[in-house]
Structures are given as C-alpha cells and as structure tokens.
Write an enzyme that holds these catalytic residues in place. Structure first.
Site, PDB file in Angstrom:
ATOM      1  N   HIS A  17       7.833 -39.362 -29.040  1.00  0.00           N
ATOM      2  CA  HIS A  17       9.273 -39.044 -28.951  1.00  0.00           C
ATOM      3  C   HIS A  17      10.065 -40.334 -29.097  1.00  0.00           C
ATOM      4  O   HIS A  17      10.314 -41.036 -28.121  1.00  0.00           O
ATOM      5  CB  HIS A  17       9.549 -38.352 -27.613  1.00  0.00           C
ATOM      6  CG  HIS A  17      10.956 -37.869 -27.437  1.00  0.00           C
ATOM      7  ND1 HIS A  17      11.280 -36.783 -26.639  1.00  0.00           N
ATOM      8  CD2 HIS A  17      12.136 -38.305 -27.933  1.00  0.00           C
ATOM      9  CE1 HIS A  17      12.584 -36.589 -26.653  1.00  0.00           C
ATOM     10  NE2 HIS A  17      13.141 -37.510 -27.436  1.00  0.00           N
ATOM     11  N   GLU A 200      16.563 -30.977 -21.366  1.00  0.00           N
ATOM     12  CA  GLU A 200      16.962 -32.346 -20.988  1.00  0.00           C
ATOM     13  C   GLU A 200      18.213 -32.195 -20.105  1.00  0.00           C
ATOM     14  O   GLU A 200      18.198 -32.544 -18.931  1.00  0.00           O
ATOM     15  CB  GLU A 200      17.258 -33.189 -22.241  1.00  0.00           C
ATOM     16  CG  GLU A 200      17.687 -34.625 -21.940  1.00  0.00           C
ATOM     17  CD  GLU A 200      18.047 -35.415 -23.216  1.00  0.00           C
ATOM     18  OE1 GLU A 200      18.289 -34.806 -24.269  1.00  0.00           O
ATOM     19  OE2 GLU A 200      18.114 -36.668 -23.118  1.00  0.00           O
TER      20      GLU A 200
END
Ligand code: HPA
Ligand code: ZN
Length: 345
Positions: A17, A200
């Site tokens: 990521h 998130e």
C-alpha cells in the site's frame, strides 16, 4: 520495545500500500518545480514539512494533489519512482505493489503513457539494480464521477500487461464503493484484480460493499472493520488481507495515539494484517519507520513482525514461485536472527 531497531531494519519486508505520488519528498518537489517552471506556494523544504499537519484525510489530499503538479514529463515520473525504490532497497523491501493516480495527471493534461512509461522504466531498473520485484495498481479517484473512472479504465486497457489491479482512493466519506460497481465489473472482465480503500474514515458498510460489489482481493486500511464482529469474522474466515498504514493513521487522526492502534488486536484475532507506508513523504516514514513505530508502541515481538511480512507475502499479487523465494528469504533471516527459545525440561 521487545526487538532491536537493527532487527526491524534488516527484516525482509513487502509493501502492498504505497501511493507513488505520496513518496514525493520536498527536495525532489523543489527540483522538479524548478525544472518544469511550476510555482509552488513554499519557499523551503522546512516550510513544506511544517504544512504537513493534517486533521483528517481531506486536509492531506488537498496538499497531496497540489504536490503532484510538479510532475509533468516521463523523466519526472521516473525520478519519483526511482527515488522511492532506492530508499526501500536500503530498508530490505523485497517486493512492492505501487498505486498510482492517473486521473490526478490526465486531468492536468499529462498523457497516460507519460505516467506509465516513467514509472515502469524505474520499476524495471530497480529489479535489475536492487532485486526488488513490483506490481502496479491504478487507482480511481472516488471523488470524481463514474464516467471519469470509465474513461481512465479505457485508457489503461492498452497497458493491461503492466497493471495488475485497479484500486479506489481519495475522499472516502460520501463516495461509497457502490458508486464504482460497474467500473470494477468491467475492470474484472478485462482481467484486472481489484482492491479498494475502505474503512479508513468510512463506515464498516463500505468494507462490505468493497467485498460484495467490487469483489476485492484485499482491503486497503480496513481499520473500521474492528467495529463490526460479523464483518471481522468474515475477513478472518475468508483470509482477506488488510493493508494497514500505522503512521498514516496517526497523521490523519484515524487513531489518536499509536498505543491505541488496532494492529495488535488484529494479529491476535488472526486477521491477515500487513504494514505499509501509504504516503511516506507526507506521513513521516517508510516501511522501517512504520515497523519501528508499531513495535515500540504496541510491544510487538520478533514473531509478530515476521508474521506481518509473511501475511504480506501471502497477500501479494505474484506467482507461487516468487512467494516461495520471499518466504525462503524471510526464513533464512529468522534462522540467523531469532534466538532459539530454550525449552525447560
Ligand atoms: N486514503 C485515500 N486516498 C489516498 C490516500 C489515503 O490514505 N493516500 C493517497 N490517496
Ligand atoms: Zn492509501
């Protein structure tokens, strides 16, 4: 901390990521601004660093999109990518899967091929020079329209052999995965794997949508899965990896303190969590700094840290042969660096 910094630095790692535009260091930003005659609203690297104080994801994104404006030519994308790869070579990263945001560039009149040619040339050079393998994931900016995402996907299709997967990033809340259901269906039909940022800032429902509608192979971040027991059980049962980004979570106030980060709980529950840097230039660290931060704040053991690398190897988009090579490298390192536990008789 239960482990030494030397152990963390030398531990073989895999990054899953990483936004390449988020690895743009202030010094390179200045150099490219000068080379391309772009005005940036900062006079010194120190001024830039001072501006990197965010209270949420959008605060960061506003500065991140502004930073990208210095990237114009193929050489710029090459220099950006090469600098990141050189840095992670010094941190014993064996393999990296890199996001890029084509719409952040094509919207400024930069051609798709300029971006991808610059990035992939650096990836090829890094393989030869540092032995780092890589994959490329193109993201759709979720604050833009479905039509815009379709256009971006169509531009990517001729470069299919260089892009392993599509992803979804940018402003999460108000832009659920469902908005891109049809785009991801077309991407899958074209042979791309799929991932998406979810949970998130957005609610657990967005993680369900990423799994059920976008049929993602991994969840990027996924912190808010911790709020929903059924979802958590599903993620564990289906062995869906989460690409967790500790320093990013701290900088964007997803957690108030790394001591309260859910990573250790995730590992304890058997979640396939991995450690990643997200946007290292903006969030204060690359892979080693992220590993050290969680090792220190959550008292992780050598075995915990090795588990994080093992999870990332398993969740990577590479051949069984490459996974095997990386597992071997990890095991070799552990054999030489973990003191055998003496068992009492
Ligand atoms: N979240 C969403 N979009 C992003 C991020 C992130 O952490 N970094 C770059 N684009
Ligand atoms: Zn991200």
């Amino acid at each position: 901390m239960l482990v030494s910094k030397e152990f963390v630095k030398n531990l073989p790692k895999v990054e899953l990521h990483l936004h390449i535009e988020g690895s743009l260091e202030p010094e390179l930003m200045f150099a490219l601004a000068k080379r391309n005659n772009v005005n940036i609203p900062f006079a010194t690297a120190d001024e830039i660093k001072k501006a990197y104080n965010f209270s949420n994801l959008q605060d960061f994104l506003d500065i991140y999109y502004q930073g990208m404006s210095v990237l114009k030519k193929e050489e710029d994308f090459y220099d950006l990518t090469y600098a990141y790869l050189k840095k992670i070579a010094s941190q014993n990263v064996m393999h990296t899967e890199i996001f890029f945001d084509p719409q952040g560039h094509t919207s400024r009149g930069i051609e798709f091929k300029t971006v991808i040619n610059g990035i992939t040339r650096a990836l090829d050079d890094a393989k030869d020079e540092f032995g780092i393998s890589s994959r490329l994931i193109m993201c759709f900016l979720r604050h833009l329209s479905e039509e815009d995402a379709f256009n971006s996907l169509n531009e990517a299709i001729p470069y299919k052999d260089r892009i392993i997967a599509v992803g979804l990033d940018s402003s999460e809340v108000g832009h659920p995965p469902a908005k891109f259901d049809r785009v991801f269906a077309k991407a899958r039909a074209e042979g791309f794997l799929t991932v998406a940022h979810a949970g998130e800032e957005g609610p657990p429902e967005y993680i369900y949508e990423a799994l059920d509608l976008l049929k993602v192979d991994r969840i990027d971040h996924g912190n808010r899965a911790m709020e929903n027991k059924d979802l958590l059980k599903r993620i564990i049962d289906e062995e869906k990896a989460l690409t967790v980004c500790p320093l990013s979570n701290l900088k964007l106030c997803v957690v108030d303190n790394l001591k309260n980060h859910p990573l250790k709980k995730m590992l304890g529950l058997g979640v396939k969590a991995t450690i990643n840097s997200d946007d290292p230039s903006y969030f204060g660290g690359y892979m080693t700094e992220n590993f050290i931060a969680v090792a220190q704040n959550l008292n992780l053991s050598m075995e915990d840290l090795a588990q994080l690398t093992e999870n990332a190897i398993e969740a990577s988009f590479v051949s069984a042969k490459r996974k095997y090579e990386m597992i071997r490298e990890l095991n070799n390192f552990l054999e030489n660096n973990i003191e055998p536990v003496s068992t009492a008789i």
